[in-house]
Design an enzyme around this catalytic site. Structure first.
Site, PDB file in Angstrom:
ATOM      1  N   HIS B  54     -28.105  13.613  44.589  1.00  9.12           N
ATOM      2  CA  HIS B  54     -29.270  12.891  45.110  1.00  9.12           C
ATOM      3  C   HIS B  54     -30.395  12.839  44.081  1.00  9.12           C
ATOM      4  O   HIS B  54     -31.542  12.599  44.437  1.00  9.12           O
ATOM      5  CB  HIS B  54     -29.803  13.565  46.372  1.00  9.12           C
ATOM      6  CG  HIS B  54     -28.774  13.805  47.415  1.00  9.12           C
ATOM      7  ND1 HIS B  54     -28.007  12.786  47.921  1.00  9.12           N
ATOM      8  CD2 HIS B  54     -28.350  14.936  48.028  1.00  9.12           C
ATOM      9  CE1 HIS B  54     -27.173  13.287  48.821  1.00  9.12           C
ATOM     10  NE2 HIS B  54     -27.347  14.587  48.889  1.00  9.12           N
ATOM     11  N   HIS B 216     -24.853  10.607  51.730  1.00  7.39           N
ATOM     12  CA  HIS B 216     -23.712  11.377  51.244  1.00  7.39           C
ATOM     13  C   HIS B 216     -22.464  10.537  51.167  1.00  7.39           C
ATOM     14  O   HIS B 216     -21.359  11.022  51.321  1.00  7.39           O
ATOM     15  CB  HIS B 216     -23.447  12.580  52.143  1.00  7.39           C
ATOM     16  CG  HIS B 216     -24.565  13.544  52.114  1.00  7.39           C
ATOM     17  ND1 HIS B 216     -25.593  13.497  53.016  1.00  7.39           N
ATOM     18  CD2 HIS B 216     -24.849  14.544  51.267  1.00  7.39           C
ATOM     19  CE1 HIS B 216     -26.456  14.450  52.726  1.00  7.39           C
ATOM     20  NE2 HIS B 216     -26.035  15.108  51.686  1.00  7.39           N
TER      21      HIS B 216
END
Lengths: 219, 328
Positions: B54, B216
């Site tokens: 991320h 995700h």
């Protein structure tokens, strides 16, 4: 009934189980990760392999001399190395089971069942999941029930664990039509239907490894 | 993929961060990124963490006015408790530590265990859960709303309060206020590829997009034929505005998921601005860029945070981190 001679579940038994589990998870890592792709985040196999191989190395260096000690040590290493939800959940399962066994040098199938029951209760409590939520519990709870039935029928350790392995595998397969209500797959809603749960699948592999260990011990 | 082997992706990146950012202490072995000079006397420490993939979240937000430490896990896998315990011990000045936790089962379980262990070691710990993703509509039968773009707002605004010397309960209450005042919605134009899998985590054909995605690589709730930037902005803005119904000006984050060019992202942010204005929502500050990403996913998310004067002041306060820097 020609019951096989019972192998005691001692420290050595569970160390062999750990070895078998690490080997199986290494072999099945890609399949678990593939199952985790459409409904999760494509890492379950990698994480389980990393955790069990690390636990095998670490616990093997200073092996505890009781079955409870072995399970507790594996649980601790899984919590320290796996991450994600699997680390705390499998770690708690084994730590609780290990604590339940206390300092006993060796146990039979009934005590092992009680210990696993305590571990599975710990998983349900920590993760807040119930049967049918499409989680590892959907393999573990049927395995415990099958152990109850086999024990009531006077089965040997091998027979009891074989029954558990069969029920866990069926339970894992039966997660396919379920809608996930816990974990990352739950975000998909109805789109989680039609996929076998990776956590239930790895649980079934670990129970199968228990049965394999018992069979080899009594062979 | 520009990698050596999947197993060393996170460690390799940490070595790179250490070289590029000497103002951070990077423990590659133990996987903790700490602001150099920590602990800061009398100040609350802010610790966050989560799966890698991320970036710049969370390590890129360590520095003055934001996080004191970050704990990167494996790709898309929460860190382990040992990392957070180590980070908490390293940043605690005695004023306590705030754990900022994105609402995912793994992150919650590992941070909970870490908080217990850190408290055993005498560190006062408060926790805030970030759960801003409105695409998760059915919180009762799911793991609940996910933590996404609002994490940046929580880390910036609580970090500014900690930098000013606010006590732990105040820093924690600002963090909770920010989370409650924030909503996000994300859209994917392509799936992302994890190093472990080596290919896309789900199948998204050209000419289609996925609405309500997480960060995700998990697919969203609905797939549609490709829309224009303006149409996507309307869908995203409707989702966040209908859920939050803001009555004050908002902070706006238009966030790229990793593989969407800034050219497209700026165009999209103009459309988001237009859509908000049409719905009578005024925008006080706008941030555009790749901040809470999902590896190489193409797409964007929209996060709004209803901000009072105090939050606006904290937003404008100095920040100096690898990924966010102003006023210093």
């Amino acid at each position: 009934m020609n019951a096989l001679p019972d192998a005691p579940v001692d420290a050595s038994f569970l160390l062999r189980w750990l070895d078998t589990s690490a080997t199986v998870l290494d072999r099945e890592a890609n399949r678990l990760t593939l199952l985790d792709s459409p409904i999760g985040d494509a890492d379950h196999g990698t994480n389980m392999r990393r955790g069990f191989i690390a636990a095998r190395t670490a616990v093997g260096q200073e092996p505890p001399d009781t079955p409870g000690g072995v399970l507790t040590a594996i649980g601790r290493h899984l919590i320290s190395t796996v991450g994600g939800a699997s680390g705390p959940l499998y770690g708690t399962l084994l730590r609780r089971a290990g604590k339940q066994l206390g300092d006993e040098p060796a146990v039979g199938a009934e005590r092992l069942r009680d210990a696993l029951r305590a571990g599975v209760d710990g998983v349900a409590q920590l993760g807040g999941a119930a049967a049918g939520d499409k989680t590892m519990l959907d393999a573990l709870l049927p395995a415990l029930d099958a152990m109850d039935t086999a024990l009531a029928g006077g089965g040997s350790t091998t027979e009891v664990l074989d029954a558990a392995a069969k029920a866990a595998a069926e339970g894992a397969e039966a997660t396919t039509p379920l809608r996930a209500r816990k974990g990352r797959a739950s975000y998909l809603g109805d789109r989680s239907i039609g996929h076998q749960d990776p956590g239930a699948t790895s649980s079934a592999l670990l129970v199968a490894a228990l049965a394999d260990t018992a069979r080899e011990a009594s062979a | 993929m520009l990698i050596n082997v999947p197993e060393t992706v996170v460690a390799d990146a940490l070595r790179g961060i250490a070289i590029a950012h000497p103002e951070l202490t990077v423990d590659v072995e133990r996987r903790v990124i700490i602001r150099r000079g920590a602990p800061y006397e009398g100040k609350v420490g802010l610790v966050s963490g989560g799966g890698s993939g991320h970036e710049p979240l969370h390590g890129g937000f360590v520095g003055r006015g934001m996080l004191t430490a970050a704990c990167p896990g494996e790709v898309f896998t929460s860190p382990v408790p040992d990392q957070m315990v180590r980070a908490a011990a390293a940043v605690d000045s005695g004023a306590g530590v705030l754990f900022i936790v994105k609402n995912y089962t793994g992150d919650v379980l590992n941070f909970d265990m870490a908080a217990e262990l850190a408290e055993d070691e005498g560190v006062q710990v408060a926790k805030v859960l970030v759960n801003d993703d409105v695409a998760v509509t059915d919180s009762l039968y799911t793991a609940g709303r996910r933590g996404t773009g609002a994490t940046l707002f929580v880390e910036k605004l609580a970090g500014a309060a900690a930098d000013e010397g606010a006590p732990l309960d105040r820093v924690a209450s600002i963090a909770r206020q920010v989370n409650e005042a924030s909503r996000s919605f994300g859209v994917a134009l392509s799936a992302c590829s994890t190093p472990a899998k080596g290919g896309p985590t789900f199948d998204l054909p050209d000419g289609e997009l996925e609405l309500g995605i997480g960060i995700h690589g998990e697919p969203g709730r609905e797939r549609r034929a490709m829309m224009t930037s303006g149409e996507i902005a309307d869908v995203a803005v409707d989702a966040v505005v209908e859920d939050l119904r803001p009555e004050a000006p908002v902070l706006l984050l238009v966030n790229g998921m990793g593989a969407t060019p800034l050219l497209e992202l700026y165009g999209f942010s103009a459309e988001v601005h237009r859509a908000l204005t049409e719905r009578k929502v005024s925008v006080a500050r706008t941030l555009v860029g790749n901040y809470v990403t999902s590896l190489d996913m193409a797409g964007a998310s929209v996060t709004i945070c209803q901000a009072d004067e105090e939050l606006l002041r904290l937003w404008d306060a100095p920040v100096s981190t690898p990924a966010l820097r102003w006023g210093c």
